[in-house]
Motif scaffolding. Structure first.
Motif, mmCIF file in Angstrom:
data_model
loop_
_atom_site.group_PDB
_atom_site.id
_atom_site.type_symbol
_atom_site.label_atom_id
_atom_site.label_comp_id
_atom_site.label_asym_id
_atom_site.label_seq_id
_atom_site.Cartn_x
_atom_site.Cartn_y
_atom_site.Cartn_z
ATOM 1 N N PRO A 1 -1.144 0.822 -7.223
ATOM 2 C CA PRO A 1 0.033 1.686 -7.395
ATOM 3 C C PRO A 1 1.223 1.165 -6.589
ATOM 4 O O PRO A 1 1.083 0.703 -5.453
ATOM 5 C CB PRO A 1 -0.469 3.045 -6.894
ATOM 6 N N SER B 1 0.849 -1.193 0.000
ATOM 7 C CA SER B 1 0.000 0.000 0.000
ATOM 8 C C SER B 1 0.879 1.235 0.000
ATOM 9 O O SER B 1 1.565 1.527 0.991
ATOM 10 C CB SER B 1 -0.910 0.002 1.233
ATOM 11 N N ALA B 2 0.847 1.946 -1.106
ATOM 12 C CA ALA B 2 1.633 3.184 -1.203
ATOM 13 C C ALA B 2 1.189 4.179 -0.138
ATOM 14 O O ALA B 2 2.020 4.852 0.484
ATOM 15 C CB ALA B 2 1.487 3.784 -2.598
ATOM 16 N N GLN B 3 -0.125 4.270 0.100
ATOM 17 C CA GLN B 3 -0.607 5.287 1.043
ATOM 18 C C GLN B 3 -0.270 4.919 2.491
ATOM 19 O O GLN B 3 0.118 5.786 3.270
ATOM 20 C CB GLN B 3 -2.108 5.534 0.845
ATOM 21 N N ASP B 4 -0.395 3.664 2.858
ATOM 22 C CA ASP B 4 0.022 3.273 4.214
ATOM 23 C C ASP B 4 1.513 3.545 4.413
ATOM 24 O O ASP B 4 1.948 3.972 5.497
ATOM 25 C CB ASP B 4 -0.253 1.786 4.464
ATOM 26 N N ASN C 1 -1.740 -3.104 2.848
ATOM 27 C CA ASN C 1 -3.061 -2.488 2.999
ATOM 28 C C ASN C 1 -3.748 -2.908 4.299
ATOM 29 O O ASN C 1 -4.836 -2.441 4.589
ATOM 30 C CB ASN C 1 -3.945 -2.844 1.794
ATOM 31 N N VAL D 1 3.599 5.802 2.775
ATOM 32 C CA VAL D 1 4.004 7.215 2.883
ATOM 33 C C VAL D 1 3.440 7.849 4.153
ATOM 34 O O VAL D 1 4.075 8.718 4.765
ATOM 35 C CB VAL D 1 3.618 8.042 1.634
ATOM 36 N N LEU D 2 2.257 7.406 4.573
ATOM 37 C CA LEU D 2 1.683 7.945 5.812
ATOM 38 C C LEU D 2 2.569 7.591 7.010
ATOM 39 O O LEU D 2 2.881 8.460 7.848
ATOM 40 C CB LEU D 2 0.265 7.401 6.014
ATOM 41 N N THR E 1 7.062 6.459 -4.850
ATOM 42 C CA THR E 1 5.913 5.556 -4.728
ATOM 43 C C THR E 1 4.598 6.305 -4.892
ATOM 44 O O THR E 1 3.550 5.847 -4.450
ATOM 45 C CB THR E 1 5.950 4.766 -3.399
ATOM 46 N N SER E 2 4.646 7.451 -5.549
ATOM 47 C CA SER E 2 3.428 8.241 -5.771
ATOM 48 C C SER E 2 2.943 8.186 -7.216
ATOM 49 O O SER E 2 1.761 8.432 -7.469
ATOM 50 C CB SER E 2 3.679 9.708 -5.399
#
Lengths: 216, 271
Positions: free
Chosen positions: A150, A66-69, A88, A71-72, A106-107
């Motif tokens: 992504p 999970s790119a968002q997990d 994820n 970078v967060l 990773t965006s």
């Protein structure tokens, strides 16, 4: 992110002791298994080659990178030494333990035939693209387009400016640069050795990469 | 494998730099300023859905091509996350990476569009009083809620709300990609760190999204994971019909990238 402040983190592992050692030709897909505790290295053989990479939990493919997990948890959009790559479900998949290059993205995700038409014009529709590679690779493991999320782009330089401006900049990796990770669970790793020739992610000229795995 | 010739490399580099220069030069000039807070209210006779979404909760439903979803944030909750899938083929869905890469910016505001993974436009930002939305970090997760509110807070999170939302359509965790979060002023500092500008969350803001194909939507009214610990407050969801977008529609014409995306969308819908 400027690379001038980057401090390389080296590895002393010897390629002769690796249990997997594979060349991935320019533009080709690859998939392989990396067990918990094993160490996984990607070498940018000739420099400036984007390596689009995804990880899936080997035990349950619905758990995946999970790119968002990621970078967060890090507080930054870039992958580098010490970055923990999350799933994820919020579980760590791998940690970057060595990196001689920096500026991993990773965006910006992976190129596709479809997105290429929008980014570069419809004349680029019939050009090989990363999501074509991903689809072939994940199909061997019972997955399909729904499962392609992504990804990480190792050795791809995508600075995001304070005003939001984002573009793929010239890569900063040189031939022989590498990134090395330790797996925190049994992983299926899927790679597209990016075939894109319409942006600088691989200096407009895709080149081979090498993957090594050590038992620990 | 044959390598690219020096001439091919030079040609492709020149075209990339040309596209980049065009995008960075044209779009800021063409895109309009934020919508005034009191502008573009939907008339009651065009409204097909009017819903108050309580703080912490999710909503999911179908929106048809041409309809407009208005998310109003009257009390300034810091973040409303959204995902969208093509109703006719749910393997096509919002792609946050393509959306920012294609448009050369992580800053989405009026005049920009949301892309699917198939190079098509799913939603157009037709009105937007805020312009402060997060396209990179995404929504809250069980882990982020535990960090912000404590492990036993019981505060709901976007990740689990999306699992519930997609479940209502027979979909599963495989179908949940990275999301977009509106009213979340996230930037990347010059040092490469994320920054959340809490003062940029202003009560009364709204964003209006026009569906460019029939879609399943999922919306989570949960604070952005980088927002200060706050109790989420209700937002107002309105779906209304709108006049058909003409060939000179702002979102179709503002950028060459959006124009090509609409060529793909139109071709798909007319097939």
């Amino acid at each position: 992110m400027t690379n001038s402040t980057f401090t390389p983190v080296l590895s002393n592992r010897d390629s002769a002791t690796a249990i997997q050692d594979e060349m991935i030709q320019a533009e080709h897909p690859w998939s392989g298994i990396v067990r918990k505790g094993q160490v996984f290295r990607i070498i940018d053989s000739e420099g400036c080659q984007a390596v689009d990479t995804l990880f899936y939990s080997l035990a349950d493919h619905t758990e995946r990178y999970s790119a968002q997990d990621t970078v967060l948890a890090q507080g930054t959009p870039y992958i580098g030494p010490g970055s923990v790559l999350y799933s994820n479900r919020g579980n760590p998949l791998a940690t970057v333990i060595a990196d001689t290059s920096g500026s991993h993205d990773t965006s910006a995700g992976a190129c596709s035939c479809e997105s290429n038409t929008v980014r570069f014009g419809h004349q680029t529709k019939y050009m090989h693209a990363c999501r074509e590679n991903f689809l072939i690779a994940v199909s061997r493991h019972g997955m399909g387009k729904r499962d392609i999320v992504p990804n990480i782009n190792f050795f791809m330089n995508v600075p995001i400016d304070p005003d939001g401006t984002l573009a793929i900049a010239d890569g900063v990796s040189s031939g022989g640069d590498y990134v090395e990770m330790v797996a925190h669970q049994d992983l299926l790793c899927v790679i597209s050795n990016c075939p894109q020739v319409n942006n600088p992610c691989n200096a407009f000229d895709p080149t081979p990469i090498r993957v090594l795995v050590w038992a620990d | 494998m044959p390598r690219q010739t020096p001439e091919q490399i030079a040609t492709n580099r020149a075209r990339y730099l040309e596209l980049k220069a065009a995008a960075s030069g044209r779009a800021p000039l063409v895109l309009p300023p934020p919508t005034p807070r009191d502008a573009a209210p939907p008339s009651a006779d065009t409204v097909t859905l009017s819903e108050t979404l309580p703080g912490g909760w999710y909503w999911t439903g179908i929106i048809r091509r041409g309809q407009v979803l208005r998310i109003a944030n009257p009390a300034g909750t810091p973040g409303v996350s959204l995902l969208a899938w093509n109703l006719a083929d749910t393997s096509e869905r919002y792609n946050h990476a393509d959306t920012i890469k294609i448009q050369w910016t992580a800053e989405l505001r009026k005049g920009r569009v949301l892309f699917s993974d198939m190079g098509r436009v799913l939603l157009s930002i037709v009105e937007d009083s805020s312009g402060r939305h997060d396209t990179v970090v995404g929504g809250s997760t069980p882990a982020s809620v535990a960090r912000t509110y404590g492990a036993d807070s019981g505060v709901r999170n976007a990740r689990e709300n999306f699992i519930l939302a997609v479940g209502k359509h027979g979909l599963s965790q495989r179908d949940i990609p990275p999301c977009i979060t509106f009213f979340a002023p996230v930037t990347v500092t010059a040092e490469g760190r994320f920054s959340f500008d809490a003062a940029g969350v202003t009560p009364g803001d709204f964003v209006s999204l026009r569906a460019e194909m029939d879609l399943i939507l999922a919306i989570s009214n949960t604070p952005h994971p980088l927002a200060p610990a706050v109790s989420p407050v209700p937002v107002e969801l309105t779906i209304h019909s709108a006049p058909a977008a003409g060939p000179d529609d702002l979102c179709r014409t503002a950028t060459a990238e959006a124009a090509r995306g609409f060529v793909n969308t139109d071709a798909y819908l007319s097939a």
